[in-house]
Structures are given as C-alpha cells and as structure tokens.
Design a protein around this motif. Sequence first.
Motif, PDB file in Angstrom:
ATOM      1  N   MET A 110       0.886  -0.844  -0.123  1.00 47.97           N
ATOM      2  CA  MET A 110      -0.067   0.435   0.196  1.00 47.97           C
ATOM      3  C   MET A 110       1.018   0.907   0.077  1.00 47.97           C
ATOM      4  SD  MET A 110      -2.994   0.571   2.413  1.00 47.97           S
ATOM      5  CE  MET A 110      -4.354   1.915   2.108  1.00 47.97           C
ATOM      6  N   VAL A 111       0.999   2.152  -0.796  1.00 46.90           N
ATOM      7  CA  VAL A 111       0.772   3.445  -1.069  1.00 46.90           C
ATOM      8  C   VAL A 111       0.646   4.398  -0.200  1.00 46.90           C
ATOM      9  CG1 VAL A 111       2.062   2.961  -2.711  1.00 46.90           C
ATOM     10  CG2 VAL A 111       0.112   4.120  -3.064  1.00 46.90           C
ATOM     11  N   ASN A 112       1.124   5.799   0.667  1.00 47.05           N
ATOM     12  CA  ASN A 112       1.124   6.771   1.135  1.00 47.05           C
ATOM     13  C   ASN A 112       1.109   7.610  -0.092  1.00 47.05           C
ATOM     14  OD1 ASN A 112       0.206   8.628   2.686  1.00 47.05           O
ATOM     15  ND2 ASN A 112       1.995   8.075   4.597  1.00 47.05           N
ATOM     16  N   PRO A 113      -0.291   8.848   0.096  1.00 42.24           N
ATOM     17  CA  PRO A 113       0.400   9.256  -1.197  1.00 42.24           C
ATOM     18  C   PRO A 113       0.386  10.783  -0.147  1.00 42.24           C
ATOM     19  CG  PRO A 113      -2.015   9.221  -0.613  1.00 42.24           C
ATOM     20  CD  PRO A 113      -1.487   7.555   0.125  1.00 42.24           C
ATOM     21  N   TYR A 114       0.071  10.818   1.317  1.00 42.65           N
ATOM     22  CA  TYR A 114       0.136  12.107   1.751  1.00 42.65           C
ATOM     23  C   TYR A 114       1.617  11.655   2.444  1.00 42.65           C
ATOM     24  CZ  TYR A 114      -4.128  12.890   2.389  1.00 42.65           C
ATOM     25  OH  TYR A 114      -5.755  12.487   2.693  1.00 42.65           O
ATOM     26  N   ALA A 115       2.283  11.057   1.778  1.00 42.30           N
ATOM     27  CA  ALA A 115       3.968  10.592   2.153  1.00 42.30           C
ATOM     28  C   ALA A 115       4.979  10.290   0.332  1.00 42.30           C
ATOM     29  CB  ALA A 115       4.926   9.619   2.557  1.00 42.30           C
ATOM     30  N   GLY A 116       4.057  11.039  -0.078  1.00 41.98           N
ATOM     31  CA  GLY A 116       4.921  11.771  -1.669  1.00 41.98           C
ATOM     32  C   GLY A 116       4.727  10.045  -2.539  1.00 41.98           C
ATOM     33  N   GLU A 117       3.845   9.452  -2.223  1.00 44.40           N
ATOM     34  CA  GLU A 117       4.293   7.877  -3.024  1.00 44.40           C
ATOM     35  C   GLU A 117       3.127   7.643  -3.723  1.00 44.40           C
ATOM     36  OE1 GLU A 117       5.861   5.685   0.950  1.00 44.40           O
ATOM     37  OE2 GLU A 117       4.107   5.270   0.262  1.00 44.40           O
ATOM     38  N   VAL A 118       3.547   6.785  -4.901  1.00 47.20           N
ATOM     39  CA  VAL A 118       2.501   6.429  -5.853  1.00 47.20           C
ATOM     40  C   VAL A 118       2.872   5.452  -5.949  1.00 47.20           C
ATOM     41  CG1 VAL A 118       2.330   6.730  -8.244  1.00 47.20           C
ATOM     42  CG2 VAL A 118       3.578   9.185  -7.117  1.00 47.20           C
ATOM     43  N   ALA A 119       2.072   4.406  -6.729  1.00 44.41           N
ATOM     44  CA  ALA A 119       2.408   3.283  -7.059  1.00 44.41           C
ATOM     45  C   ALA A 119       2.581   2.589  -8.462  1.00 44.41           C
ATOM     46  CB  ALA A 119       1.146   1.943  -6.441  1.00 44.41           C
ATOM     47  N   LEU A 120       3.348   1.507  -9.265  1.00 49.27           N
ATOM     48  CA  LEU A 120       3.925   1.425 -10.237  1.00 49.27           C
ATOM     49  C   LEU A 120       3.298  -0.396 -10.313  1.00 49.27           C
ATOM     50  CD1 LEU A 120       4.773   2.422 -13.374  1.00 49.27           C
ATOM     51  CD2 LEU A 120       6.901   2.285 -12.456  1.00 49.27           C
ATOM     52  N   VAL A 121       3.172  -1.159 -11.659  1.00 44.29           N
ATOM     53  CA  VAL A 121       3.460  -2.808 -11.349  1.00 44.29           C
ATOM     54  C   VAL A 121       4.496  -2.461 -12.544  1.00 44.29           C
ATOM     55  CG1 VAL A 121       2.661  -3.840 -11.866  1.00 44.29           C
ATOM     56  CG2 VAL A 121       0.929  -2.726 -10.531  1.00 44.29           C
ATOM     57  N   LEU A 122       5.753  -3.038 -12.057  1.00 46.38           N
ATOM     58  CA  LEU A 122       6.526  -3.366 -13.021  1.00 46.38           C
ATOM     59  C   LEU A 122       6.890  -5.397 -12.825  1.00 46.38           C
ATOM     60  CD1 LEU A 122       8.340  -1.569 -14.000  1.00 46.38           C
ATOM     61  CD2 LEU A 122      10.412  -2.321 -12.136  1.00 46.38           C
ATOM     62  N   ASP A 123       7.174  -5.970 -14.258  1.00 41.51           N
ATOM     63  CA  ASP A 123       7.165  -6.841 -14.209  1.00 41.51           C
ATOM     64  C   ASP A 123       5.956  -7.358 -13.532  1.00 41.51           C
ATOM     65  OD1 ASP A 123       9.146  -6.894 -16.703  1.00 41.51           O
ATOM     66  OD2 ASP A 123      10.547  -6.999 -15.292  1.00 41.51           O
ATOM     67  N   GLY A 124       5.010  -7.211 -13.317  1.00 43.81           N
ATOM     68  CA  GLY A 124       3.563  -8.216 -12.427  1.00 43.81           C
ATOM     69  C   GLY A 124       3.685  -7.964 -11.029  1.00 43.81           C
ATOM     70  N   GLN A 125       5.077  -7.014 -10.347  1.00 45.40           N
ATOM     71  CA  GLN A 125       5.717  -6.988  -8.493  1.00 45.40           C
ATOM     72  C   GLN A 125       4.678  -5.032  -8.767  1.00 45.40           C
ATOM     73  OE1 GLN A 125       8.862  -7.740  -7.803  1.00 45.40           O
ATOM     74  NE2 GLN A 125       8.313  -9.452  -6.487  1.00 45.40           N
ATOM     75  N   ARG A 126       3.427  -4.732  -7.856  1.00 45.32           N
ATOM     76  CA  ARG A 126       3.676  -3.983  -7.144  1.00 45.32           C
ATOM     77  C   ARG A 126       4.632  -2.785  -6.346  1.00 45.32           C
ATOM     78  NH1 ARG A 126      -1.107  -0.953  -3.767  1.00 45.32           N
ATOM     79  NH2 ARG A 126      -1.357   0.748  -4.502  1.00 45.32           N
ATOM     80  N   HIS A 127       5.582  -1.666  -6.709  1.00 47.54           N
ATOM     81  CA  HIS A 127       6.472  -0.779  -5.752  1.00 47.54           C
ATOM     82  C   HIS A 127       5.949  -0.437  -5.394  1.00 47.54           C
ATOM     83  CE1 HIS A 127       9.667  -3.404  -7.260  1.00 47.54           C
ATOM     84  NE2 HIS A 127       9.099  -3.570  -8.462  1.00 47.54           N
ATOM     85  N   ALA A 128       6.090   0.943  -4.630  1.00 49.21           N
ATOM     86  CA  ALA A 128       5.750   2.202  -4.347  1.00 49.21           C
ATOM     87  C   ALA A 128       6.817   2.778  -4.397  1.00 49.21           C
ATOM     88  CB  ALA A 128       5.722   1.972  -2.222  1.00 49.21           C
ATOM     89  N   LEU A 129       6.640   3.931  -4.942  1.00 48.40           N
ATOM     90  CA  LEU A 129       7.821   4.953  -5.600  1.00 48.40           C
ATOM     91  C   LEU A 129       7.788   6.441  -4.784  1.00 48.40           C
ATOM     92  CD1 LEU A 129       6.626   3.248  -8.025  1.00 48.40           C
ATOM     93  CD2 LEU A 129       7.619   4.941  -9.148  1.00 48.40           C
ATOM     94  N   LYS A 130       8.834   6.745  -4.279  1.00 42.83           N
ATOM     95  CA  LYS A 130       8.884   7.714  -3.982  1.00 42.83           C
ATOM     96  C   LYS A 130      10.015   9.299  -4.275  1.00 42.83           C
ATOM     97  CE  LYS A 130       9.356  10.363   0.862  1.00 42.83           C
ATOM     98  NZ  LYS A 130       8.935   9.477   2.199  1.00 42.83           N
ATOM     99  N   LEU A 131      10.249   9.769  -4.554  1.00 44.77           N
ATOM    100  CA  LEU A 131      11.080  11.529  -4.682  1.00 44.77           C
ATOM    101  C   LEU A 131      12.019  11.643  -3.617  1.00 44.77           C
ATOM    102  CD1 LEU A 131       9.500  13.232  -8.182  1.00 44.77           C
ATOM    103  CD2 LEU A 131      11.629  10.872  -8.404  1.00 44.77           C
ATOM    104  N   THR A 132      13.038  11.031  -3.036  1.00 39.34           N
ATOM    105  CA  THR A 132      13.669  11.223  -1.632  1.00 39.34           C
ATOM    106  C   THR A 132      15.016  12.240  -1.936  1.00 39.34           C
ATOM    107  OG1 THR A 132      14.859  10.430  -2.005  1.00 39.34           O
ATOM    108  CG2 THR A 132      13.309   9.309  -0.749  1.00 39.34           C
TER     109      THR A 132
END
Length: 109
Positions: A1-23
Amino acid sequence: MVNPYAGEVALVLDGQRHALKLTLGALAELETALQTGTLIGLIERFETGAFSTRDVLALLLAGLRGGGWHGTSGDLAGAEIGGGPVEAARVAGALIARAFTVPGDHDAV
C-alpha cells in the motif's frame, strides 16, 4: 500500500507492485540524470505535456530508487510496466506533483 501523503505512488513493474517516492537523494539523482540545474524545467514540461520518454524513465527510476528498489536503468527499460506507456507517464507526473505538494492541498494529484 502506498501513502500519497508521503509522496508515494504505486507502479506495477514485471507483475510486482512497487511504491515510488522522490526522496531528496532521488531528486538529486534525477537532476544529474537529466543534466539540468534545477527541476523547474522538468516540472514545466510535465505541466505543458511537453515531456519526453527520457523524462518519464528518469522520474520512474528516481522514484523506484527512492522507494527502495535496487534495479538499474537497463532493468527499468526492459521491464513490463502495468498499464503501459500511458500509466508510466501518469505515475511520473504524479510523482513530480506529489514531491512538491503540501499534504492536504486540494489541488494534489
């Protein structure tokens, strides 16, 4: 699960869900990858729809690394992105918007 309030966005890459964040480190890496002095030009390209595939890949890579992914740019380029290029561009735009949006702002992505 991603937290949009922490700037996170989800992306499915090769069938796996990842949380992305610009630190802060990911943003610095992004500036280096795009060879720009600031991120203003990148933000303007996304606001006007004038972004390139290179912009999208650089943002996704920075966001993935900010989210703890250890792959390379080659890994990302060869990966299957759930939703294809349109979803990749949407996620990249959401990443840059969330990195510079105050949580709770009604204009947030």
